[in-house]
Design a protein around this motif. Structure first.
Motif, PDB file in Angstrom:
ATOM      1  N   ALA A 160       0.988  -1.182  -0.131  1.00 15.25           N
ATOM      2  CA  ALA A 160      -0.045  -0.090  -0.079  1.00 15.25           C
ATOM      3  C   ALA A 160       0.762   1.408  -0.162  1.00 15.25           C
ATOM      4  CB  ALA A 160      -0.833  -0.003   1.387  1.00 15.25           C
ATOM      5  N   SER A 161       0.457   2.242  -0.615  1.00 13.12           N
ATOM      6  CA  SER A 161       1.303   3.476  -0.904  1.00 13.12           C
ATOM      7  C   SER A 161       0.656   4.539   0.067  1.00 13.12           C
ATOM      8  CB  SER A 161       1.063   4.123  -2.130  1.00 13.12           C
ATOM      9  OG  SER A 161      -0.260   4.437  -2.555  1.00 13.12           O
ATOM     10  N   ARG A 162      -0.498   4.305   0.760  1.00 15.99           N
ATOM     11  CA  ARG A 162      -0.981   5.420   1.708  1.00 15.99           C
ATOM     12  C   ARG A 162      -0.694   5.057   3.058  1.00 15.99           C
ATOM     13  NH1 ARG A 162      -7.070   6.840  -0.680  1.00 15.99           N
ATOM     14  NH2 ARG A 162      -6.271   7.758  -2.778  1.00 15.99           N
ATOM     15  N   GLN A 163      -0.261   4.025   3.246  1.00 12.26           N
ATOM     16  CA  GLN A 163       0.046   3.538   4.940  1.00 12.26           C
ATOM     17  C   GLN A 163       1.452   2.680   4.593  1.00 12.26           C
ATOM     18  OE1 GLN A 163      -2.987   0.962   6.501  1.00 12.26           O
ATOM     19  NE2 GLN A 163      -4.006   2.813   7.223  1.00 12.26           N
ATOM     20  N   LEU A 164       2.293   2.968   5.793  1.00  9.79           N
ATOM     21  CA  LEU A 164       3.562   2.278   6.120  1.00  9.79           C
ATOM     22  C   LEU A 164       3.174   1.073   6.994  1.00  9.79           C
ATOM     23  CD1 LEU A 164       6.668   1.822   5.347  1.00  9.79           C
ATOM     24  CD2 LEU A 164       6.978   3.103   7.623  1.00  9.79           C
ATOM     25  N   ARG A 165       3.027  -0.056   6.598  1.00  6.12           N
ATOM     26  CA  ARG A 165       2.841  -1.234   7.490  1.00  6.12           C
ATOM     27  C   ARG A 165       3.985  -2.164   7.980  1.00  6.12           C
ATOM     28  NH1 ARG A 165      -2.251  -3.445   3.822  1.00  6.12           N
ATOM     29  NH2 ARG A 165      -3.664  -1.733   4.011  1.00  6.12           N
ATOM     30  N   LEU A 166       4.251  -2.003   9.330  1.00  9.48           N
ATOM     31  CA  LEU A 166       5.360  -2.798   9.956  1.00  9.48           C
ATOM     32  C   LEU A 166       4.934  -4.026  10.628  1.00  9.48           C
ATOM     33  CD1 LEU A 166       7.094   0.458  11.315  1.00  9.48           C
ATOM     34  CD2 LEU A 166       7.393  -0.598   9.194  1.00  9.48           C
ATOM     35  N   VAL A 167       5.420  -4.855  10.947  1.00 10.00           N
ATOM     36  CA  VAL A 167       5.147  -6.038  11.514  1.00 10.00           C
ATOM     37  C   VAL A 167       6.406  -6.401  12.391  1.00 10.00           C
ATOM     38  CG1 VAL A 167       5.680  -7.786   9.880  1.00 10.00           C
ATOM     39  CG2 VAL A 167       4.081  -8.426  11.646  1.00 10.00           C
ATOM     40  N   MET A 168       5.992  -6.697  13.713  1.00 13.30           N
ATOM     41  CA  MET A 168       7.110  -7.523  14.435  1.00 13.30           C
ATOM     42  C   MET A 168       6.588  -8.763  14.854  1.00 13.30           C
ATOM     43  SD  MET A 168       8.973  -5.973  18.063  1.00 13.30           S
ATOM     44  CE  MET A 168       9.669  -7.406  19.306  1.00 13.30           C
ATOM     45  N   VAL A 169       7.486  -9.624  14.784  1.00  9.55           N
ATOM     46  CA  VAL A 169       7.086 -11.030  14.970  1.00  9.55           C
ATOM     47  C   VAL A 169       7.994 -11.772  16.214  1.00  9.55           C
ATOM     48  CG1 VAL A 169       6.738 -13.407  14.228  1.00  9.55           C
ATOM     49  CG2 VAL A 169       6.297 -11.669  12.748  1.00  9.55           C
ATOM     50  N   GLY A 170       7.444 -12.290  17.497  1.00  7.33           N
ATOM     51  CA  GLY A 170       8.352 -12.614  18.367  1.00  7.33           C
ATOM     52  C   GLY A 170       7.255 -12.640  19.777  1.00  7.33           C
ATOM     53  N   HIS A 171       7.450 -13.928  20.488  1.00  5.69           N
ATOM     54  CA  HIS A 171       6.689 -13.868  21.699  1.00  5.69           C
ATOM     55  C   HIS A 171       7.261 -12.686  22.678  1.00  5.69           C
ATOM     56  CE1 HIS A 171       4.742 -17.508  20.125  1.00  5.69           C
ATOM     57  NE2 HIS A 171       5.805 -18.164  20.509  1.00  5.69           N
ATOM     58  N   LEU A 172       6.333 -12.505  23.456  1.00  5.98           N
ATOM     59  CA  LEU A 172       6.663 -11.354  24.322  1.00  5.98           C
ATOM     60  C   LEU A 172       7.524 -11.954  25.656  1.00  5.98           C
ATOM     61  CD1 LEU A 172       4.243  -9.949  22.699  1.00  5.98           C
ATOM     62  CD2 LEU A 172       3.561  -8.910  24.746  1.00  5.98           C
ATOM     63  N   ARG A 173       8.637 -11.681  25.336  1.00 13.69           N
ATOM     64  CA  ARG A 173       9.688 -12.028  26.547  1.00 13.69           C
ATOM     65  C   ARG A 173      10.754 -11.037  26.505  1.00 13.69           C
ATOM     66  NH1 ARG A 173      13.911 -15.975  25.029  1.00 13.69           N
ATOM     67  NH2 ARG A 173      13.392 -16.628  22.533  1.00 13.69           N
ATOM     68  N   ALA A 174      11.525 -10.996  27.647  1.00 13.05           N
ATOM     69  CA  ALA A 174      12.700  -9.987  27.918  1.00 13.05           C
ATOM     70  C   ALA A 174      13.842 -10.036  26.605  1.00 13.05           C
ATOM     71  CB  ALA A 174      13.339  -9.966  29.241  1.00 13.05           C
ATOM     72  N   ILE A 236       4.181 -11.182   7.102  1.00 16.13           N
ATOM     73  CA  ILE A 236       5.381 -10.502   6.822  1.00 16.13           C
ATOM     74  C   ILE A 236       5.479 -10.266   5.364  1.00 16.13           C
ATOM     75  CG2 ILE A 236       7.989 -11.177   6.508  1.00 16.13           C
ATOM     76  CD1 ILE A 236       7.695 -12.910   8.948  1.00 16.13           C
ATOM     77  N   GLN A 237       4.739 -11.006   4.324  1.00 15.81           N
ATOM     78  CA  GLN A 237       4.599 -10.761   3.209  1.00 15.81           C
ATOM     79  C   GLN A 237       3.836  -9.263   2.681  1.00 15.81           C
ATOM     80  OE1 GLN A 237       2.966 -14.771   1.801  1.00 15.81           O
ATOM     81  NE2 GLN A 237       3.958 -13.983  -0.195  1.00 15.81           N
ATOM     82  N   ARG A 238       2.930  -8.976   3.819  1.00 13.70           N
ATOM     83  CA  ARG A 238       2.258  -7.789   3.640  1.00 13.70           C
ATOM     84  C   ARG A 238       2.720  -6.607   3.960  1.00 13.70           C
ATOM     85  NH1 ARG A 238      -2.024 -11.450   5.045  1.00 13.70           N
ATOM     86  NH2 ARG A 238      -2.077 -10.833   7.120  1.00 13.70           N
ATOM     87  N   ALA A 239       3.596  -6.839   4.760  1.00 12.61           N
ATOM     88  CA  ALA A 239       4.308  -5.655   5.473  1.00 12.61           C
ATOM     89  C   ALA A 239       5.133  -4.974   4.572  1.00 12.61           C
ATOM     90  CB  ALA A 239       4.850  -6.009   6.965  1.00 12.61           C
TER      91      ALA A 239
END
Length: 349
Positions: A160-174, A236-239
């Motif tokens: 998409a050109s109107r939005q910047l789409r970011l993704v973070m992948v990883g279980h929530l741990r320190a 990940i592909q869409r981001a």
């Protein structure tokens, strides 16, 4: 383990003579229910070895099939320490590979006696990124090798050109430092068009609470919880970019999956990430520096429709890097590892 395996020697030139299939046990502290990097690695390696060997994945060893095992590949020096010690007690080092994770390399072997003992027990040590051997104590480096993980290639999707789409992948741990993402999301609240999706289970309840609070305060941030692997790969592909904030990494599967999808990565500059993305990669930020991460995102947003901006440059870098992580290359490395383990073990019989 289904299907009939051919004799081990018949498959790859130079592998040791073997009557009947090799039996390999992969010890992993995480099984399918964990949906994490250790499980994905174990599953890929079982698939790579399936034409050559009888392979099973288990969390604990010895088990009812232990007497028939010719080789062990143990993921995680500390968390698989009991299984490693049990194998060494029966067979010595022969036939034993220990695969070091990020917490092994960058914390546990310096602080945990059992993790260090696992290194001494192994015939072969395996690290999963190009800087991993240098992180080992010098006395262990001559028995270590690099095996780069892989991901199946995916089409690079139109963005998409109107939005910047970011993704973070990883279980929530320190170790994954999601707090950096929470802080960056707040700093980016006034940046129109930036959307951040965060995938991963709350292994730390306090971090789950922080994710919910961030979501309530920041409309640009969504925590999606745990997701099936196929949905993760599609996200990940869409981001436009994957964000990776880890404090320590052994060779993150998710970074490789992004590379295999042509999706740029904005990553903390830690050894495990540099060992995957390369010294000259242009998408790093200092670990735990939310302001630097937010500045990188703003630069991506400004340049996302440019043919020579940061996003385009990072895309070109990950596309050039992708062949290093081809599934065929990983499969060959794992088969060579199994052959070397079997050769050592059978020679000791």
């Amino acid at each position: 383990m289904g299907g009939r395996q051919r004799p081990f020697a018949a498959n790859i030139r130079g592998f040791p003579l073997r009557v009947g299939p090799l039996q390999v046990v992969i010890v992993s502290p995480a099984l399918s229910d964990a949906n994490n990097g250790n499980w994905q690695t174990a599953r890929r390696w079982r698939r790579a070895l399936a034409p050559l060997a009888r392979v099973r994945i288990t969390r604990h060893w010895p088990d009812e099939e232990a007497d028939r095992d010719d080789a062990m590949i143990a993921l995680h020096a500390r968390r698989s320490a009991d299984a490693i010690a049990a194998w060494h007690g029966r067979h010595g080092s022969r036939g034993l590979a220990v695969v070091l994770t990020g917490t092994d390399l960058h914390r546990d072997i310096g602080t945990d006696a059992r993790a260090l003992a696992s290194l001494g027990a192994a015939q072969i040590l395996v690290v999963l990124h190009e800087r991993g051997i240098a992180a080992l104590p010098a006395r262990f480096r001559d028995r270590a090798r690099v095996v780069l993980q892989s991901a199946t290639p995916r089409w690079t999707l139109a963005k998409a050109s109107r939005q910047l789409r970011l993704v973070m992948v990883g279980h929530l741990r320190a170790e994954k430092t999601p707090t950096t993402l929470f802080a960056a999301a707040r700093l980016l609240a006034d940046c129109p068009g930036v959307r951040i999706s965060h995938i991963g289970a709350a292994l730390d309840a306090g971090l789950g609470d922080q994710a919910r609070a961030t979501m309530a305060e920041c409309p640009n941030y969504r925590w999606l919880g745990n997701q099936p692997h196929e949905q993760v790969r599609r996200a990940i592909q869409r981001a436009h970019a994957l964000v990776h904030t880890s404090r320590m990494e052994g060779g993150a599967n998710v970074v490789i999956e992004a590379i295999a999808s042509g999706t740029p990565v904005i990553a903390s500059r830690v050894e495990g990430n540099v060992g995957i993305l390369g010294e000259d990669y242009g998408g790093y930020f200092p670990w735990d520096d939310a302001e630097a991460l937010a500045a990188r995102v703003r630069e991506l947003r400004r340049s996302q429709n440019s043919t020579d901006g940061l996003l385009a440059r990072l895309r070109a870098q990950v596309e050039a890097r992708a062949p290093v992580f081809a599934p065929a290359a990983e499969a060959t490395a794992i088969r060579r590892l199994a052959a070397d383990l079997a050769s050592g073990y059978l020679a000791a019989r």
